[in-house]
Design an enzyme around this catalytic site. Structure first.
Site, PDB file in Angstrom:
ATOM      1  N   GLN A  47       0.681  -1.219  -0.151  1.00 43.61           N
ATOM      2  CA  GLN A  47      -0.148   0.267   0.221  1.00 43.61           C
ATOM      3  C   GLN A  47       0.632   1.554  -0.069  1.00 43.61           C
ATOM      4  O   GLN A  47       0.117   2.307   0.353  1.00 43.61           O
ATOM      5  CB  GLN A  47      -1.170  -0.503   1.299  1.00 43.61           C
ATOM      6  CG  GLN A  47      -1.932  -1.074   1.338  1.00 43.61           C
ATOM      7  CD  GLN A  47      -2.449  -0.842  -0.197  1.00 43.61           C
ATOM      8  OE1 GLN A  47      -3.248  -0.310  -0.869  1.00 43.61           O
ATOM      9  NE2 GLN A  47      -2.080  -1.997  -1.214  1.00 43.61           N
ATOM     10  N   LYS A 204     -27.401  23.467  22.118  1.00 44.15           N
ATOM     11  CA  LYS A 204     -27.142  21.685  22.473  1.00 44.15           C
ATOM     12  C   LYS A 204     -26.430  21.508  23.316  1.00 44.15           C
ATOM     13  O   LYS A 204     -24.826  22.517  23.739  1.00 44.15           O
ATOM     14  CB  LYS A 204     -26.855  21.020  21.184  1.00 44.15           C
ATOM     15  CG  LYS A 204     -25.636  21.008  20.568  1.00 44.15           C
ATOM     16  CD  LYS A 204     -25.192  19.452  19.186  1.00 44.15           C
ATOM     17  CE  LYS A 204     -23.917  19.698  19.033  1.00 44.15           C
ATOM     18  NZ  LYS A 204     -23.693  20.685  17.540  1.00 44.15           N
ATOM     19  N   ARG A 206     -23.584  17.909  25.390  1.00 43.96           N
ATOM     20  CA  ARG A 206     -23.126  16.879  25.418  1.00 43.96           C
ATOM     21  C   ARG A 206     -22.948  16.214  27.297  1.00 43.96           C
ATOM     22  O   ARG A 206     -22.198  17.349  27.448  1.00 43.96           O
ATOM     23  CB  ARG A 206     -22.538  17.206  24.549  1.00 43.96           C
ATOM     24  CG  ARG A 206     -22.734  17.651  22.720  1.00 43.96           C
ATOM     25  CD  ARG A 206     -21.450  16.942  22.268  1.00 43.96           C
ATOM     26  NE  ARG A 206     -20.866  17.576  20.942  1.00 43.96           N
ATOM     27  CZ  ARG A 206     -21.986  16.535  19.893  1.00 43.96           C
ATOM     28  NH1 ARG A 206     -22.167  15.670  19.994  1.00 43.96           N
ATOM     29  NH2 ARG A 206     -21.700  17.642  18.803  1.00 43.96           N
TER      30      ARG A 206
END
Length: 336
Positions: A47, A204, A206
């Protein structure tokens, strides 16, 4: 060395459709064929990434089109290796066109012993020989200061404004722009100003990263067609929940305009099953087959803007002029 240096585009594998579209638009603007530079980018069995440029680029003004989207590390390495190949081939100038700048969310230390990866990536880009960056809607505008080279940060809001004016023609008085959090108020206010619409905020709270405990709507959305505006949508959990909250507070319908449709994991299924009438994203990240097949997800093109920005950088004229509707309107005429 050529008498007239022309802009040349070379593309990585992250978003070939956008790169080809930019080349087509540049051909239209220039009145002459602009194609992608012939090159190969391949991987060895382990890769490792290998790049070979087949065309002469000595003394040329080179633009590398590459979003650092998923897989972020592979696409970032492609960008750096292409830049190194061009630098060692004596390109006159190398500009990285990064429609979506990955790692932008890591722009500060939120806890002890954590990195500021956006700064690290900025250093890597400069060290690779890239002399200028052209991007769109950075997650945080101050990331421009992480670079010691010029950065042109385009905005999707003028494109969104043109699209909203077309899509909501005749009902603009009912439109309200909504910021999905306090941090995005400036972005939402900019779009609201362009379409002369009121602004609301979904605040919001959290409990922990990735989980929203509570949402509060600031502003009266009763009877309004709400348009949520943000720079990126990853898993779409917060976006879909915000749409539900807005409907519960009296909104008649909810749409979302998001610049970068990261849409990872269950995001597309969540959007398809959500109460949102539409999610509009740009093509800064190549759309997957799942995204293309979703009935309520629509993609607006950025190629006209990027093509004009590349030409403006090449000929030394203003890039900030593309922030104005008067400039961008004719470019997008008949497209949106």
């Amino acid at each position: 060395m050529p008498t007239v240096i022309e802009p040349k585009i070379i593309a990585g594998n992250s978003n070939l459709p956008l790169a080809r579209a930019v080349a087509r638009r540049m051909s239209l603007y220039r009145g002459m064929s602009v194609g992608l530079v012939d090159a190969r980018i391949e991987r060895f069995n382990d890769q490792e990434i290998f790049v070979e440029v087949y065309e002469n680029v000595r003394g040329e003004d080179m633009f590398i089109m590459q979003s650092t989207s998923r897989p972020a590390n592979d696409n970032l390495m492609e960008l750096l290796i292409i830049a190194d190949a061009l630098r060692r081939s004596s390109a006159a100038r190398i500009t990285a066109v990064i429609p979506y700048f990955g790692y932008a969310r890591q722009d500060r230390r939120t806890k002890a012993r954590t990195p500021i990866t956006a700064k690290l990536v900025a250093n890597m880009i400069a060290e690779a020989g890239i002399e200028r960056v052209l991007t769109m809607d950075l997650h945080a505008a101050q990331i421009q200061g992480f670079f010691d080279i010029p950065v042109d940060n385009l905005y999707a809001s003028p494109i969104f404004a043109l699209d909203i004016l077309e899509q909501f023609k005749g009902s603009l008085d009912d439109v309200m722009v909504v910021s999905p959090d306090v941090g995005g108020v400036a972005r939402a206010r900019e779009l609201a100003k362009r379409i002369n619409a009121p602004l609301s905020i979904v605040d919001k709270r959290r409990e922990k990263a990735g989980e929203v405990a509570e949402m509060t709507v600031i502003g009266d959305v009763t009877g309004k067609k709400c348009i949520i505006v943000d720079d990126m949508c990853d898993t779409a959990g917060t976006l879909c929940k915000a749409a539900e909250i807005l409907l519960n507070h009296g909104a008649t319908e909810v749409h979302a305009y998001i610049t970068h449709g990261v849409l990872s994991g269950p995001a597309v299924e969540r959007v398809k099953a959500s109460v949102m009438k539409s999610l509009v994203i740009t093509d800064s990240i190549a759309a997957t087959e799942e995204v293309a097949a979703a009935a309520n997800i629509r993609v607006v093109p950025t190629a006209p803007m990027f093509a004009q920005a590349i030409l403006n950088i090449w000929n030394g004229t203003s890039v900030s002029s593309l922030f104005e509707t008067e400039t961008l309107g004719p470019i997008y005429e008949g497209i949106l």
